[in-house]
Every structure is written in structure tokens, then in C-alpha cells.
Design a protein around this motif. Structure first.
Motif, PDB file in Angstrom:
ATOM      1  N   ASN A  65       0.833  -1.210   0.000  1.00 44.62           N
ATOM      2  CA  ASN A  65       0.000   0.000   0.000  1.00 44.62           C
ATOM      3  C   ASN A  65       0.865   1.257   0.000  1.00 44.62           C
ATOM      4  N   ARG A  66       1.851   1.293   0.894  1.00 44.29           N
ATOM      5  CA  ARG A  66       2.718   2.471   0.976  1.00 44.29           C
ATOM      6  C   ARG A  66       3.527   2.661  -0.310  1.00 44.29           C
ATOM      7  N   ALA A  67       3.972   1.554  -0.893  1.00 48.63           N
ATOM      8  CA  ALA A  67       4.732   1.651  -2.149  1.00 48.63           C
ATOM      9  C   ALA A  67       3.847   2.177  -3.272  1.00 48.63           C
ATOM     10  N   GLN A  68       2.595   1.731  -3.334  1.00 43.61           N
ATOM     11  CA  GLN A  68       1.670   2.229  -4.369  1.00 43.61           C
ATOM     12  C   GLN A  68       1.438   3.722  -4.199  1.00 43.61           C
ATOM     13  N   GLN A  69       1.292   4.163  -2.969  1.00 44.24           N
ATOM     14  CA  GLN A  69       1.091   5.593  -2.742  1.00 44.24           C
ATOM     15  C   GLN A  69       2.317   6.384  -3.212  1.00 44.24           C
ATOM     16  N   ALA A  70       3.506   5.868  -2.953  1.00 47.30           N
ATOM     17  CA  ALA A  70       4.724   6.556  -3.401  1.00 47.30           C
ATOM     18  C   ALA A  70       4.805   6.569  -4.922  1.00 47.30           C
ATOM     19  N   VAL A  71       4.465   5.440  -5.572  1.00 49.50           N
ATOM     20  CA  VAL A  71       4.501   5.365  -7.043  1.00 49.50           C
ATOM     21  C   VAL A  71       3.492   6.351  -7.633  1.00 49.50           C
ATOM     22  N   TYR A  72       2.302   6.406  -7.061  1.00 51.75           N
ATOM     23  CA  TYR A  72       1.280   7.321  -7.585  1.00 51.75           C
ATOM     24  C   TYR A  72       1.717   8.782  -7.411  1.00 51.75           C
ATOM     25  N   THR A  73       2.349   9.075  -6.290  1.00 51.26           N
ATOM     26  CA  THR A  73       2.813  10.447  -6.059  1.00 51.26           C
ATOM     27  C   THR A  73       3.886  10.836  -7.078  1.00 51.26           C
ATOM     28  N   GLU A  74       4.765   9.894  -7.402  1.00 54.35           N
ATOM     29  CA  GLU A  74       5.838  10.193  -8.348  1.00 54.35           C
ATOM     30  C   GLU A  74       5.373  10.209  -9.796  1.00 54.35           C
ATOM     31  N   LYS A  75       4.577   9.213 -10.200  1.00 55.58           N
ATOM     32  CA  LYS A  75       4.260   9.017 -11.606  1.00 55.58           C
ATOM     33  C   LYS A  75       2.842   9.399 -12.003  1.00 55.58           C
ATOM     34  N   GLY A  76       1.946   9.533 -11.051  1.00 48.83           N
ATOM     35  CA  GLY A  76       0.559   9.857 -11.369  1.00 48.83           C
ATOM     36  C   GLY A  76      -0.255   8.660 -11.843  1.00 48.83           C
ATOM     37  N   SER A  77       0.291   7.454 -11.715  1.00 42.79           N
ATOM     38  CA  SER A  77      -0.445   6.229 -12.065  1.00 42.79           C
ATOM     39  C   SER A  77       0.024   5.113 -11.145  1.00 42.79           C
ATOM     40  N   TRP A  78      -0.759   4.047 -11.104  1.00 40.72           N
ATOM     41  CA  TRP A  78      -0.448   2.907 -10.223  1.00 40.72           C
ATOM     42  C   TRP A  78       0.538   1.953 -10.893  1.00 40.72           C
ATOM     43  N   ALA A  79       1.332   1.309 -10.081  1.00 37.84           N
ATOM     44  CA  ALA A  79       2.173   0.212 -10.573  1.00 37.84           C
ATOM     45  C   ALA A  79       1.268  -1.014 -10.723  1.00 37.84           C
ATOM     46  N   TYR A 123      -6.061 -11.303   3.497  1.00 39.05           N
ATOM     47  CA  TYR A 123      -5.990  -9.846   3.696  1.00 39.05           C
ATOM     48  C   TYR A 123      -6.143  -9.128   2.378  1.00 39.05           C
ATOM     49  N   THR A 124      -6.652  -7.885   2.443  1.00 43.77           N
ATOM     50  CA  THR A 124      -6.766  -7.014   1.284  1.00 43.77           C
ATOM     51  C   THR A 124      -6.233  -5.638   1.646  1.00 43.77           C
ATOM     52  N   GLY A 125      -5.466  -5.048   0.759  1.00 37.52           N
ATOM     53  CA  GLY A 125      -5.035  -3.668   0.898  1.00 37.52           C
ATOM     54  C   GLY A 125      -5.632  -2.874  -0.246  1.00 37.52           C
ATOM     55  N   LEU A 126      -6.288  -1.784   0.077  1.00 31.82           N
ATOM     56  CA  LEU A 126      -6.938  -0.946  -0.933  1.00 31.82           C
ATOM     57  C   LEU A 126      -6.284   0.435  -0.934  1.00 31.82           C
ATOM     58  N   VAL A 127      -5.937   0.917  -2.121  1.00 32.66           N
ATOM     59  CA  VAL A 127      -5.349   2.254  -2.282  1.00 32.66           C
ATOM     60  C   VAL A 127      -6.146   2.963  -3.360  1.00 32.66           C
ATOM     61  N   TRP A 128      -6.556   4.189  -3.101  1.00 30.42           N
ATOM     62  CA  TRP A 128      -7.332   4.935  -4.076  1.00 30.42           C
ATOM     63  C   TRP A 128      -7.035   6.423  -3.958  1.00 30.42           C
ATOM     64  N   THR A 129      -7.481   7.175  -4.950  1.00 28.35           N
ATOM     65  CA  THR A 129      -7.256   8.622  -4.950  1.00 28.35           C
ATOM     66  C   THR A 129      -8.534   9.340  -4.548  1.00 28.35           C
ATOM     67  N   VAL A 130      -8.354  10.466  -3.894  1.00 32.45           N
ATOM     68  CA  VAL A 130      -9.462  11.318  -3.491  1.00 32.45           C
ATOM     69  C   VAL A 130      -9.100  12.736  -3.924  1.00 32.45           C
ATOM     70  N   THR A 131     -10.047  13.406  -4.595  1.00 32.59           N
ATOM     71  CA  THR A 131      -9.808  14.781  -5.016  1.00 32.59           C
ATOM     72  C   THR A 131     -10.587  15.713  -4.104  1.00 32.59           C
ATOM     73  N   GLU A 132      -9.871  16.564  -3.408  1.00 33.99           N
ATOM     74  CA  GLU A 132     -10.481  17.561  -2.519  1.00 33.99           C
ATOM     75  C   GLU A 132      -9.850  18.915  -2.825  1.00 33.99           C
ATOM     76  N   ASN A 133     -10.679  19.907  -3.067  1.00 30.91           N
ATOM     77  CA  ASN A 133     -10.210  21.263  -3.362  1.00 30.91           C
ATOM     78  C   ASN A 133      -9.214  21.263  -4.517  1.00 30.91           C
ATOM     79  N   SER A 134      -9.542  20.533  -5.539  1.00 34.67           N
ATOM     80  CA  SER A 134      -8.768  20.396  -6.771  1.00 34.67           C
ATOM     81  C   SER A 134      -7.370  19.800  -6.542  1.00 34.67           C
ATOM     82  N   GLN A 135      -7.179  19.145  -5.417  1.00 37.13           N
ATOM     83  CA  GLN A 135      -5.923  18.446  -5.165  1.00 37.13           C
ATOM     84  C   GLN A 135      -6.217  16.962  -4.984  1.00 37.13           C
TER      85      GLN A 135
END
Length: 176
Positions: A65-79, A123-135
């Protein structure tokens, strides 16, 4: 008087029989007591081994989960595979197999830990994006199945990625 006392003391020492060790009954009693203690402790020890095996899945799904969040922050898409996340987690271990559900352009992705043995919880790990105040930010959640796996290779009940309204459903939330 001293010589009489010495003579009686030496006579007493000569009459004493030397110790021969433990009797068979004493040894049997000790073995029975050890057996009873082992029978009492064994069930709790076995449940602890399953808990230790489940910690593997919790740690690996949390790291994914943490790695996916880092990848999304860097690349704007999921691994979409383990190598794309850059974590050294094997897809198959003795206790669990790890998979991902989702595509790089989706709004979220799921990590599944499928129990390869009975009595281990999936177990399941879920990672998703949320848009708040255009961020756009990422959110993650770790879910544990309420009951241990009844069959070999039992997958978690949540098999799809999350969106802003999805939680763990019937699973227990371990971390957000």
C-alpha cells in the motif's frame, strides 16, 4: 569423652547406606507432570504460530500500500506489478500468494493476500485517490478477513479496488 564421641560418629557414618538416585516412581511422576504441562501449553502455542504467519501478510500488504502511494505520487499512475512498486516482496511465499487488481489508469488498486494454508486469514489492501479542493491525494486501507480460511488458496472477499465510498465491507479494518 572426645574419643568416645568420635568413635560413635564414625560408626554412624559407616552404617549409613549411600544414596542410589531416584526411584522409578519418582521419575514417572516427573514425566507425567511434564506431559500434562505440555498438553496444556501446546494449543496456545499452535495458535501463536498462525498469528505469526498472518503478520507476514499484514506487513507485506501494508508495504505494498505504501509503495503504491509513493509510485502514484511520483508518476501519477499505479504500478501494475511488484517490480513496478520497487519493493522486495515475493509473489508467492509458504503461507500466502500476493496479487494486484486494477490498472494504471484506474482510480484505485487492490492488493490481495490469498491464504495458501487453512486457518490463516486472507488480507486485502486498498489504495485509491481522493480529489479535494482540486488536489488529488491517495488513501489506503488494510482489511482482514473475519474468519480464517476454510479451504486452501482462499482469496479475500473484497476482490476489487476501492473508491472514495468503499471500505472493508464485511472485513475488519486494521489500518487506514
Amino acid at each position: 569423652m572426645k574419643t568416645e564421641f568420635k568413635a560413635k560418629f564414625l560408626q554412624h557414618l559407616n552404617q549409613r547406606k549411600p544414596d542410589k538416585g531416584f526411584t522409578l516412581i519418582e521419575l514417572l511422576v516427573v514425566v507425567i507432570i511434564i506431559g500434562i504441562l505440555a498438553a496444556v501449553a501446546l494449543p496456545s502455542l499452535l495458535s501463536q504460530t498462525n498469528k505469526a504467519k498472518q503478520v507476514e501478510a499484514r506487513n507485506n500488504i501494508g508495504a505494498m500500500n505504501r509503495a503504491q502511494q509513493a509510485v502514484y505520487t511520483e508518476k501519477g499512475s499505479w504500478a501494475t506489478d511488484m517490480t513496478g512498486m520497487g519493493v522486495g516482496i515475493k509473489t508467492d511465499t509458504t503461507n500466502y500468494s500476493y496479487t494486484m487488481v486494477g490498472k494504471s489508469e484506474d482510480t484505485g488498486i487492490a492488493h490481495l493476500a490469498t491464504a495458501k494454508l487453512k486457518n490463516l486469514k486472507p488480507y486485502t489492501g486498498l489504495v485509491w485517490t481522493v480529489t479535494e479542493n482540486s488536489q488529488s491525494t491517495t488513501r489506503a486501507i488494510l482489511c482482514e478477513e473475519n474468519q480464517p480460511a476454510a479451504a486452501l488458496n482462499q482469496q479475500p472477499t473484497i476482490k476489487a479496488y476501492a473508491d472514495a465510498s468503499t471500505g472493508c465491507a464485511d472485513m475488519t479494518v486494521l489500518g487506514q
